[in-house]
Design a protein around this motif. Structure first.
Motif, PDB file in Angstrom:
ATOM      1  N   ILE A 216      11.510 -10.708 -46.696  1.00 22.66           N
ATOM      2  CA  ILE A 216      12.052 -10.285 -45.398  1.00 22.66           C
ATOM      3  C   ILE A 216      11.023 -10.621 -44.327  1.00 22.66           C
ATOM      4  O   ILE A 216       9.905 -10.094 -44.334  1.00 22.66           O
ATOM      5  CB  ILE A 216      12.351  -8.773 -45.363  1.00 22.66           C
ATOM      6  CG1 ILE A 216      13.382  -8.401 -46.422  1.00 22.66           C
ATOM      7  CG2 ILE A 216      12.822  -8.342 -43.981  1.00 22.66           C
ATOM      8  CD1 ILE A 216      13.570  -6.902 -46.563  1.00 22.66           C
ATOM      9  N   ARG A 217      11.385 -11.489 -43.409  1.00 27.66           N
ATOM     10  CA  ARG A 217      10.481 -11.830 -42.315  1.00 27.66           C
ATOM     11  C   ARG A 217      10.763 -10.918 -41.131  1.00 27.66           C
ATOM     12  O   ARG A 217      11.923 -10.627 -40.820  1.00 27.66           O
ATOM     13  CB  ARG A 217      10.640 -13.293 -41.924  1.00 27.66           C
ATOM     14  CG  ARG A 217      10.358 -14.248 -43.061  1.00 27.66           C
ATOM     15  CD  ARG A 217      10.172 -15.662 -42.584  1.00 27.66           C
ATOM     16  NE  ARG A 217       9.013 -15.780 -41.704  1.00 27.66           N
ATOM     17  CZ  ARG A 217       8.555 -16.937 -41.220  1.00 27.66           C
ATOM     18  NH1 ARG A 217       9.177 -18.068 -41.533  1.00 27.66           N
ATOM     19  NH2 ARG A 217       7.513 -16.980 -40.439  1.00 27.66           N
ATOM     20  N   SER A 218       9.704 -10.488 -40.445  1.00 29.76           N
ATOM     21  CA  SER A 218       9.916  -9.540 -39.359  1.00 29.76           C
ATOM     22  C   SER A 218       8.978  -9.808 -38.197  1.00 29.76           C
ATOM     23  O   SER A 218       7.896 -10.379 -38.363  1.00 29.76           O
ATOM     24  CB  SER A 218       9.713  -8.095 -39.854  1.00 29.76           C
ATOM     25  OG  SER A 218       8.343  -7.820 -40.100  1.00 29.76           O
ATOM     26  N   THR A 219       9.432  -9.375 -37.028  1.00 35.30           N
ATOM     27  CA  THR A 219       8.630  -9.333 -35.811  1.00 35.30           C
ATOM     28  C   THR A 219       8.722  -7.923 -35.273  1.00 35.30           C
ATOM     29  O   THR A 219       9.822  -7.444 -34.959  1.00 35.30           O
ATOM     30  CB  THR A 219       9.149 -10.328 -34.763  1.00 35.30           C
ATOM     31  OG1 THR A 219       9.085 -11.656 -35.298  1.00 35.30           O
ATOM     32  CG2 THR A 219       8.332 -10.249 -33.475  1.00 35.30           C
ATOM     33  N   GLU A 222      11.356  -5.841 -36.905  1.00 34.74           N
ATOM     34  CA  GLU A 222      12.745  -6.226 -36.711  1.00 34.74           C
ATOM     35  C   GLU A 222      12.914  -7.685 -37.118  1.00 34.74           C
ATOM     36  O   GLU A 222      11.932  -8.419 -37.254  1.00 34.74           O
ATOM     37  CB  GLU A 222      13.165  -6.034 -35.254  1.00 34.74           C
ATOM     38  CG  GLU A 222      13.060  -4.603 -34.744  1.00 34.74           C
ATOM     39  CD  GLU A 222      13.557  -4.489 -33.312  1.00 34.74           C
ATOM     40  OE1 GLU A 222      14.790  -4.575 -33.105  1.00 34.74           O
ATOM     41  OE2 GLU A 222      12.719  -4.328 -32.404  1.00 34.74           O
ATOM     42  N   ILE A 223      14.135  -8.114 -37.294  1.00 38.11           N
ATOM     43  CA  ILE A 223      14.411  -9.511 -37.621  1.00 38.11           C
ATOM     44  C   ILE A 223      14.816 -10.233 -36.345  1.00 38.11           C
ATOM     45  O   ILE A 223      15.848  -9.920 -35.739  1.00 38.11           O
ATOM     46  CB  ILE A 223      15.515  -9.622 -38.690  1.00 38.11           C
ATOM     47  CG1 ILE A 223      15.056  -8.971 -40.002  1.00 38.11           C
ATOM     48  CG2 ILE A 223      15.875 -11.093 -38.930  1.00 38.11           C
ATOM     49  CD1 ILE A 223      16.106  -8.976 -41.100  1.00 38.11           C
ATOM     50  N   ASP A 300       9.037 -20.490 -35.775  1.00 41.00           N
ATOM     51  CA  ASP A 300       8.130 -20.980 -36.812  1.00 41.00           C
ATOM     52  C   ASP A 300       8.694 -22.293 -37.335  1.00 41.00           C
ATOM     53  O   ASP A 300       9.777 -22.326 -37.928  1.00 41.00           O
ATOM     54  CB  ASP A 300       7.995 -19.954 -37.939  1.00 41.00           C
ATOM     55  CG  ASP A 300       7.130 -20.464 -39.087  1.00 41.00           C
ATOM     56  OD1 ASP A 300       6.414 -21.473 -38.903  1.00 41.00           O
ATOM     57  OD2 ASP A 300       7.164 -19.852 -40.173  1.00 41.00           O
ATOM     58  N   TYR A 301       7.948 -23.387 -37.117  1.00 43.66           N
ATOM     59  CA  TYR A 301       8.398 -24.706 -37.559  1.00 43.66           C
ATOM     60  C   TYR A 301       7.913 -25.049 -38.954  1.00 43.66           C
ATOM     61  O   TYR A 301       8.271 -26.115 -39.483  1.00 43.66           O
ATOM     62  CB  TYR A 301       7.906 -25.783 -36.576  1.00 43.66           C
ATOM     63  CG  TYR A 301       8.544 -25.692 -35.214  1.00 43.66           C
ATOM     64  CD1 TYR A 301       9.830 -26.174 -34.989  1.00 43.66           C
ATOM     65  CD2 TYR A 301       7.855 -25.127 -34.143  1.00 43.66           C
ATOM     66  CE1 TYR A 301      10.419 -26.100 -33.732  1.00 43.66           C
ATOM     67  CE2 TYR A 301       8.432 -25.045 -32.880  1.00 43.66           C
ATOM     68  CZ  TYR A 301       9.715 -25.534 -32.686  1.00 43.66           C
ATOM     69  OH  TYR A 301      10.293 -25.445 -31.444  1.00 43.66           O
ATOM     70  N   PRO A 308      13.692 -18.751 -36.173  1.00 46.54           N
ATOM     71  CA  PRO A 308      13.468 -17.976 -34.949  1.00 46.54           C
ATOM     72  C   PRO A 308      12.795 -16.648 -35.275  1.00 46.54           C
ATOM     73  O   PRO A 308      13.200 -15.939 -36.198  1.00 46.54           O
ATOM     74  CB  PRO A 308      14.877 -17.772 -34.387  1.00 46.54           C
ATOM     75  CG  PRO A 308      15.787 -17.908 -35.568  1.00 46.54           C
ATOM     76  CD  PRO A 308      15.131 -18.870 -36.512  1.00 46.54           C
ATOM     77  N   LEU A 309      11.760 -16.316 -34.516  1.00 50.53           N
ATOM     78  CA  LEU A 309      11.015 -15.080 -34.737  1.00 50.53           C
ATOM     79  C   LEU A 309      11.253 -14.049 -33.655  1.00 50.53           C
ATOM     80  O   LEU A 309      11.179 -12.846 -33.914  1.00 50.53           O
ATOM     81  CB  LEU A 309       9.510 -15.392 -34.830  1.00 50.53           C
ATOM     82  CG  LEU A 309       9.107 -16.381 -35.928  1.00 50.53           C
ATOM     83  CD1 LEU A 309       7.624 -16.706 -35.825  1.00 50.53           C
ATOM     84  CD2 LEU A 309       9.448 -15.831 -37.300  1.00 50.53           C
TER      85      LEU A 309
END
Length: 488
Positions: A216-219, A222-223, A300-301, A308-309
């Motif tokens: 799970i990626r988060s900022t 949140e996603i 993030d490329y 998208p972050l």
């Protein structure tokens, strides 16, 4: 949303937003910012020094963060108020932090990442302090000499404790030569939980390669959140990669942007195309937000498809006209190394061999147990691997430096993997790379080494003590790619 004047976080088991302010209290009147050239010259505290008191209690606090999709996970945090505590002070202020450990079966410490502070405050178990066991406490007190974007995190059982959330953000103000219209703190990290909210393994066989990634990626927990920003405004983005493993290639789409600081240290502004960020690395970005109704995004490329972050939705009339021309930040008083007299030392980061495990025996009276076999050690620095068991066994130093002397470290990666190399207690001047011809000269506490890359960094060894020197892919750190340098 983490903004200049207030910070939005999530506390308790509910997913509702609450106001998260810089924790603690302050006393006395403001003190002038530190202008001294070395850490040792920072003037003593006086009656006018601002002292910020903080209390952090490491504990398990189950939480349904927005990025968990309705699942509640048994995260570990330093604050009961928020899973993401933020400290904001002025340069020259004092931090007085009281840490208590309420995690059964765990030792804890706090490492103040990127700060040039006295060795006794650095928070490395068994090296700079005894680890804090369950039910015990420890007090930290120091004054950061540098302004910038930093963070703090555990240095015990780091893969699990950091993976469960034991960290916070530290902002030291005092570097802006011209105010921004808005500011956002963007904390990037993965979480590793299953469909039932249970944590997945923090260390796997991937430790021998690139490391174990979260699912799970988060900022800011949140996603890919969306933040409202004023249109046509100059926005300061403080971007922190606090993940255990993930390397990112950060860029901005839909808006003009310049890099203005690296690892909290001012640089001559340069256009942001992409910037590769390993774990523990930070960049500050000046972004000119788009026109009313438009949306910019942080991306993030470093993925098969751009990820998208965060999104920035612009509203209202333009605040500014003309091209973005960010004013340089005020540089911190980092000592200038003398490159003509600097001693050059090579440090090779490699895969371990059967003979890599650091030698046995006591180090300055500190107890060293029998070393474990190298079958669980994958990595080495100068052919020496930190013994298995995180910080439990302290080997001899990788090098002994003379206080006040200038050094050039050549960081040599002979592996097919990338390694973000972090040095405690000092700030490097990154000079050059054999692979990246356009790498700007800049200051940093963490340098990302590409496969088969050599990077030269310089610094003045002005801060006495034993200083950790390790890869910040935490599984690499905990399976051998860790050592320390002694400054006497």
């Amino acid at each position: 949303m983490l903004t200049r004047r207030h910070f939005i976080g999530l506390a308790g088991a509910a997913a509702g937003a609450v106001v998260l302010r810089s924790h603690g209290s302050s006393v006395a009147a403001p003190a002038p910012a530190a202008t001294q050239a070395t850490l040792g010259e920072l003037p003593p505290e006086s009656a006018t020094t601002v002292v910020h008191d903080f209390t952090y209690v490491a504990a398990e606090r189950p939480n349904a963060l927005p990025c968990f999709g309705g699942r509640t996970a048994p995260i570990w945090t330093l604050s009961a108020e928020t899973p993401l505590p933020v400290i904001r002070i002025r340069r020259g202020d004092t931090i007085a932090a009281h840490l208590r450990n309420d995690l059964k079966g765990q030792d804890v410490t706090i490492h103040w990442h990127g700060l040039r502070i006295p060795n006794r405050e650095d928070g490395v178990p068994n090296l700079t302090q005894a680890p804090v066991p369950f039910g015990a406490s420890f007090d930290y007190r120091f004054r950061p000499p540098d302004a910038g974007t930093f963070f703090f995190h555990t240095h015990c059982n780091t893969a699990e404790q950091l993976g469960r959330g034991l960290m916070g953000v530290l902002i030291v103000e005092g570097d802006e030569s011209r105010p921004f219209d808005d500011e956002h703190i963007l904390v990037l990290r993965d979480w590793s939980i299953d469909e039932n909210g249970r944590f997945l393994p923090f260390v796997t066989n991937e430790a021998a390669r690139s490391g174990t990634f979260g699912n799970i990626r988060s900022t800011n927990n949140e996603i890919a959140p969306t933040y409202d920003v004023p249109a046509g405004a100059d926005i300061r983005l403080r971007i922190l990669n606090v993940d255990r493993t993930r390397i990112m290639m950060a860029g901005i789409e839909g808006a003009e942007a310049f890099v203005i600081a690296i690892d909290g240290n001012a640089v001559e502004p340069f256009p942001l195309k992409t910037w590769q960020m390993g774990p523990a690395m930070r960049i500050d970005v000046a972004m000119r937000s788009p026109a009313d109704g438009k949306v910019a995004r942080l991306v993030d490329y470093f993925a098969p498809e751009p990820v998208p972050l965060a999104h920035f939705a612009a509203h209202g009339a333009d605040r500014r006209t003309g091209a973005l021309a960010p004013a340089p930040l005020i540089a911190s008083p980092i000592p200038v190394p003398d490159l003509d007299t600097a001693e050059k030392l090579p440090f090779t980061f490699s895969q371990a061999t059967d003979n890599s495990v650091a030698p046995t025996g006591p180090a300055d009276g500190r107890f060293i147990d029998d070393l474990c076999t190298s079958k669980t050690v994958y990595w080495a620095i100068n052919k020496q691997s930190w013994p298995m068991g995180d910080h439990l066994h302290v080997p001899p130093p990788l090098a002994t430096l003379t206080r006040g002397k200038s050094y050039v470290f050549e960081l040599i990666n002979v592996t097919p993997h990338m390694h973000p190399i972090h040095f405690h207690g000092h700030t490097w001047k990154v000079l050059k790379s054999n692979k990246r011809k356009h790498l700007p000269v800049h200051h940093a506490d963490t340098v990302l080494l590409l496969p088969n890359e050599r990077v030269q960094v310089a610094f003045v060894a002005d801060n006495p003590g034993d200083w950790m020197f390790h890869c910040h892919i935490i599984e690499h750190q905990e399976t051998g790619m860790m050592g320390y340098v002694r400054v006497t």
